[in-house]
Design an enzyme around this catalytic site. Structure first.
Site, PDB file in Angstrom:
ATOM      1  N   ARG A  66       0.803  -1.230   0.000  1.00 39.81           N
ATOM      2  CA  ARG A  66       0.000   0.000   0.000  1.00 39.81           C
ATOM      3  C   ARG A  66       0.836   1.282   0.000  1.00 39.81           C
ATOM      4  O   ARG A  66       0.582   2.188  -0.791  1.00 39.81           O
ATOM      5  CB  ARG A  66      -0.928   0.045   1.242  1.00 39.81           C
ATOM      6  CG  ARG A  66      -2.191  -0.722   1.096  1.00 39.81           C
ATOM      7  CD  ARG A  66      -2.565  -1.327   2.418  1.00 39.81           C
ATOM      8  NE  ARG A  66      -1.580  -2.344   2.728  1.00 39.81           N
ATOM      9  CZ  ARG A  66      -1.681  -3.617   2.333  1.00 39.81           C
ATOM     10  NH1 ARG A  66      -2.743  -4.000   1.713  1.00 39.81           N
ATOM     11  NH2 ARG A  66      -0.742  -4.501   2.586  1.00 39.81           N
ATOM     12  N   THR A  67       1.794   1.368   0.907  1.00 42.28           N
ATOM     13  CA  THR A  67       2.520   2.630   1.053  1.00 42.28           C
ATOM     14  C   THR A  67       3.319   2.924  -0.212  1.00 42.28           C
ATOM     15  O   THR A  67       3.294   4.045  -0.731  1.00 42.28           O
ATOM     16  CB  THR A  67       3.441   2.574   2.287  1.00 42.28           C
ATOM     17  OG1 THR A  67       2.689   2.046   3.374  1.00 42.28           O
ATOM     18  CG2 THR A  67       3.965   3.940   2.656  1.00 42.28           C
TER      19      THR A  67
ATOM     20  N   HIS B 269       5.128   5.555  11.657  1.00 41.40           N
ATOM     21  CA  HIS B 269       4.622   5.453  10.282  1.00 41.40           C
ATOM     22  C   HIS B 269       3.687   6.652  10.097  1.00 41.40           C
ATOM     23  O   HIS B 269       2.461   6.503  10.037  1.00 41.40           O
ATOM     24  CB  HIS B 269       3.880   4.121  10.115  1.00 41.40           C
ATOM     25  CG  HIS B 269       3.601   3.732   8.693  1.00 41.40           C
ATOM     26  ND1 HIS B 269       3.744   4.592   7.623  1.00 41.40           N
ATOM     27  CD2 HIS B 269       3.143   2.557   8.171  1.00 41.40           C
ATOM     28  CE1 HIS B 269       3.411   3.944   6.509  1.00 41.40           C
ATOM     29  NE2 HIS B 269       3.039   2.720   6.813  1.00 41.40           N
TER      30      HIS B 269
ATOM     31  N   ARG C   1      11.319   3.858   3.333  1.00 45.99           N
ATOM     32  CA  ARG C   1      10.864   2.901   4.354  1.00 45.99           C
ATOM     33  C   ARG C   1      12.035   2.021   4.710  1.00 45.99           C
ATOM     34  O   ARG C   1      12.777   1.562   3.830  1.00 45.99           O
ATOM     35  CB  ARG C   1       9.722   2.041   3.828  1.00 45.99           C
ATOM     36  CG  ARG C   1       9.482   0.836   4.723  1.00 45.99           C
ATOM     37  CD  ARG C   1       8.263   0.054   4.358  1.00 45.99           C
ATOM     38  NE  ARG C   1       7.053   0.783   4.714  1.00 45.99           N
ATOM     39  CZ  ARG C   1       5.856   0.205   4.806  1.00 45.99           C
ATOM     40  NH1 ARG C   1       5.718  -1.089   4.578  1.00 45.99           N
ATOM     41  NH2 ARG C   1       4.791   0.911   5.128  1.00 45.99           N
TER      42      ARG C   1
ATOM     43  N   LYS D  17      28.563  -3.192  -1.426  1.00 43.25           N
ATOM     44  CA  LYS D  17      30.024  -3.021  -1.546  1.00 43.25           C
ATOM     45  C   LYS D  17      30.584  -2.262  -0.362  1.00 43.25           C
ATOM     46  O   LYS D  17      31.733  -1.819  -0.394  1.00 43.25           O
ATOM     47  CB  LYS D  17      30.351  -2.260  -2.839  1.00 43.25           C
ATOM     48  CG  LYS D  17      29.835  -2.911  -4.102  1.00 43.25           C
ATOM     49  CD  LYS D  17      30.115  -1.998  -5.300  1.00 43.25           C
ATOM     50  CE  LYS D  17      29.174  -2.278  -6.442  1.00 43.25           C
ATOM     51  NZ  LYS D  17      29.106  -1.155  -7.367  1.00 43.25           N
TER      52      LYS D  17
HETATM   53  N1   CP Z   1      -0.224  -0.124   5.924  1.00 45.62           N
HETATM   54  C1   CP Z   1       0.953  -0.336   5.298  1.00 45.62           C
HETATM   55  O1   CP Z   1       1.967   0.292   5.617  1.00 45.62           O
HETATM   56  O2   CP Z   1       0.893  -1.269   4.321  1.00 45.62           O
HETATM   57  P1   CP Z   1       2.134  -1.746   3.456  1.00 45.62           P
HETATM   58  O3   CP Z   1       3.104  -2.408   4.413  1.00 45.62           O
HETATM   59  O4   CP Z   1       1.578  -2.688   2.436  1.00 45.62           O
HETATM   60  O5   CP Z   1       2.762  -0.532   2.845  1.00 45.62           O
END
Ligand code: CP
Length: 380
Positions: free
Chosen positions: A68-69, A155, A118, A97
């Site tokens: 999703r993100t 998040h 992320r 490396k």
């Molecule tokens: N909710 C969420 O962060 O989903 P993903 O891990 O699929 O990005």
């Protein structure tokens, strides 16, 4: 970590943690998201949006799995015309490396105008945002950075879409929007909804499942804590890894938010089972990827059935109570079985789509085109 470090005047330069957002900023983001979603309904509106940032490039640096993100950020970039590139598999990067992550990030800032990242490493996004600040101070190239999930820590953009979903649920009507679809309209007709105070204030929000390791819970709880009259309920097994962490409890206490820790849907709040008492319910997945071998025995002893939202439990909830989940849900654990999906209170698929609109609104804010969107919206 201090919010002002990542601000430039009244604008966010970097988005690292949810505490950077005030309720006023959240309302502005929701308005921008509503405008983008309405403009996107017409070819002319889509063309206008796509031209806004067609000279900009974004790096999506996702070294932890995401559906999703990642995809909603990519779609949000495409809505605004931003060209995207990605690094998802660290084995394709020169980090194999011996290059440091900080050198990688600095390289991204040489080629791109925005970094969305992320990582499984807690606080990495924060350190990288400070690196960008250092580069800026020394007159070198530096670009905005957005945290798309860091460790079990934060998040923030998930919390933005959670808030946006709650805003759309509890704002009674969206003056600039279509009514919100059949499901939302049905929810608004339910007994008890009309007695609620408009907005996110004065409500009881419950979180259920893996509270201790859920970064989405931490980010959303801190955002909700900014609203008046909010009560937060955390329903989880009484296990040190799964119940609310002390640091979050302390931060909520510092803000004067009443916090209730319960170990089942049947535990009482205000003299009744909590499942019957909440205004919004946020379910979560048990994050097995964070399991430690030494916890195997104590985890196996948990009665996990108590943390599944069965259709029977849903039938006892208030008829207007939205059910949220950041997703993915775990098909083996079954914290929300598919039988619940057609219930008007099930908001989780809508919530995921809201992520695309609110992330587009966030990009518009960070890249400073949100005012241009508002001007165009009101002039056409
Ligand atoms: N909710 C969420 O962060 O989903 P993903 O891990 O699929 O990005």
């Amino acid at each position: 970590m201090k919010a002002p470090d990542f601000q430039r005047g009244d604008r966010l330069r970097h988005v690292v943690f949810s505490g950077q957002f005030t309720p006023a900023m959240l309302s502005e983001l929701a308005e921008t998201a509503d405008m983008i979603r309405l403009l996107s309904k017409s070819r002319g509106g889509q063309d206008f949006l796509r031209n806004l940032l067609s000279h900009r490039r974004a790096m999506l640096y996702f070294t932890q799995p995401s559906t999703r993100t990642f995809l909603s950020f990519m779609a949000a970039c495409q809505i605004l015309g931003i060209t995207c590139n990605e690094v998802r598999d660290p084995s394709t990067s020169s980090e194999t490396k011996g290059e440091t992550r900080f050198d990688s990030i600095r390289m991204f800032s040489s080629y791109f105008d925005l970094i969305i990242m992320r990582s499984p490493v807690a606080k990495l996004a924060e350190s990288c945002a400070y690196l960008m600040n250092d580069l800026e101070r020394s007159g070198q190239r530096s670009v905005p950075l957005i945290n798309a999930g860091s460790g079990a820590d934060e998040h923030p953009t998930q919390a933005l879409l959670d808030i946006y979903t709650l805003q759309r649920t509890f704002n009674f009507e969206n003056p600039r929007d279509s009514p919100g679809g059949d499901k939302l309209e049905r929810l608004r007709q339910m007994p008890g909804y009309g007695d609620l105070t408009k907005g996110l204030e004065n409500k009881t929000y419950a979180f259920c499942g893996d509270i201790g390791r859920g970064r989405t819970v931490r980010s959303l709880a801190m955002l909700l804590a900014a609203y008046e009259g909010v009560r937060l309920v955390f329903i989880s097994p009484d296990h040190p890894k799964l119940r609310i962490r002390e640091d979050l409890k302390q931060r909520l206490a510092d803000r004067g938010v009443p916090v209730y820790e319960l170990d089942s849907f049947e535990a009482h709040l205000d003299g009744k089972p909590v499942i019957e008492q909440v205004d919004a319910l946020y379910m979560t997945r048990v994050q097995k990827e964070h399991d430690d071998p030494e916890d195997a025995e104590s985890m196996a002893a948990i009665d996990t059935l108590k943390y599944r939202l069965t259709p029977e439990l849903v039938a006892r909830m208030r008829l207007y109570t939205p059910i949220l989940h950041p997703f993915p849900r775990d098909q083996h654990f079954g914290e929300i079985p598919p039988e619940v999906d057609d219930d008007p209170r099930a908001m989780y698929f809508r919530q995921a789509r809201n992520g695309m609109w609110v992330r587009a609104a966030l990009l518009a804010h960070v890249m400073d085109v949100d005012h241009a969107i508002a001007r165009h919206f009101f002039e056409t």
